[in-house]
Enzyme design. Structure first.
Site, mmCIF file in Angstrom:
data_model
loop_
_atom_site.group_PDB
_atom_site.id
_atom_site.type_symbol
_atom_site.label_atom_id
_atom_site.label_comp_id
_atom_site.label_asym_id
_atom_site.label_seq_id
_atom_site.Cartn_x
_atom_site.Cartn_y
_atom_site.Cartn_z
ATOM 1 N N HIS A 1 0.834 -1.196 0.000
ATOM 2 C CA HIS A 1 0.000 0.000 0.000
ATOM 3 C C HIS A 1 0.872 1.251 0.000
ATOM 4 C CE1 HIS A 1 -3.885 -1.983 1.774
ATOM 5 N NE2 HIS A 1 -3.464 -2.590 0.686
ATOM 6 N N GLU B 1 0.771 4.001 1.773
ATOM 7 C CA GLU B 1 1.209 4.489 3.089
ATOM 8 C C GLU B 1 2.403 3.690 3.607
ATOM 9 O OE1 GLU B 1 -3.411 4.767 3.221
ATOM 10 O OE2 GLU B 1 -1.883 3.564 2.198
ATOM 11 N N CYS C 1 -6.580 2.122 5.286
ATOM 12 C CA CYS C 1 -7.310 0.912 5.659
ATOM 13 C C CYS C 1 -7.246 0.664 7.165
ATOM 14 C CB CYS C 1 -6.780 -0.299 4.895
ATOM 15 S SG CYS C 1 -5.054 -0.730 5.213
ATOM 16 N N CYS D 1 -2.859 0.154 7.321
ATOM 17 C CA CYS D 1 -2.193 1.451 7.155
ATOM 18 C C CYS D 1 -2.544 2.440 8.254
ATOM 19 C CB CYS D 1 -2.510 2.018 5.781
ATOM 20 S SG CYS D 1 -1.789 1.014 4.463
#
Length: 149
Positions: A50, A52, A75, A85
């Site tokens: 992801h 982040e 998330c 995240c």
């Protein structure tokens, strides 16, 4: 760098992955500490890692006290397990998270933002939403509607 400048950079990062992130949406993340960009990330091809995760890895300790600009709500849970995240942002010690679009997915659905707020992080939603949402294309949240809060 203004909030809008930082979010535009996150949107530009996400634009590089449109159509390449499988069932996940293309997401961009920029982390500032003061006026310095200390981390940037974009969803990996195939949907992982992801954005982040990558931005926080690049920023390291410089994320503490900083501001994260993300094109989609971080998330709260991961479909494959692992640290979501929103928890990574809390652990990194960011002071503020600004995201463009709410994520209706069962893996976020407001829970990511709530986790951040519950940890004392200032959360702002809605900066450049139309521009960020345009990149989501056919992204459809995972999970049946009844599983969302």
């Amino acid at each position: 760098m203004t909030d809008e400048d930082a979010m535009r950079r996150a949107i530009a990062l996400a634009a590089t992955r449109v159509g390449l992130t499988a069932e996940n949406p293309p997401v961009g993340c920029v982390i500032l500490n003061g006026d310095e960009v200390v981390g940037e990330g974009v969803t990996g091809e195939g949907g992982r890692p992801h954005a982040e995760e990558l931005a926080l890895a690049q920023a390291g300790d410089r994320a503490r006290g900083g501001v994260a600009y993300v094109t989609l709500e971080p998330c709260a849970r991961r479909s494959a397990g692992g640290v979501p995240c929103s928890a990574r942002l809390v652990d990194a010690g960011v002071a503020r998270v600004i995201f463009a679009c709410a994520d209706p997915s069962v893996f976020a659905a407001g829970d990511g933002a709530r986790r951040l707020q519950d940890a004392g992080i200032e959360v702002n939603q809605g900066l450049l939403t139309a521009e960020a949402a345009a990149l989501l294309g056919g992204y459809a949240p995972a999970g049946p509607p009844e599983s969302r809060r």
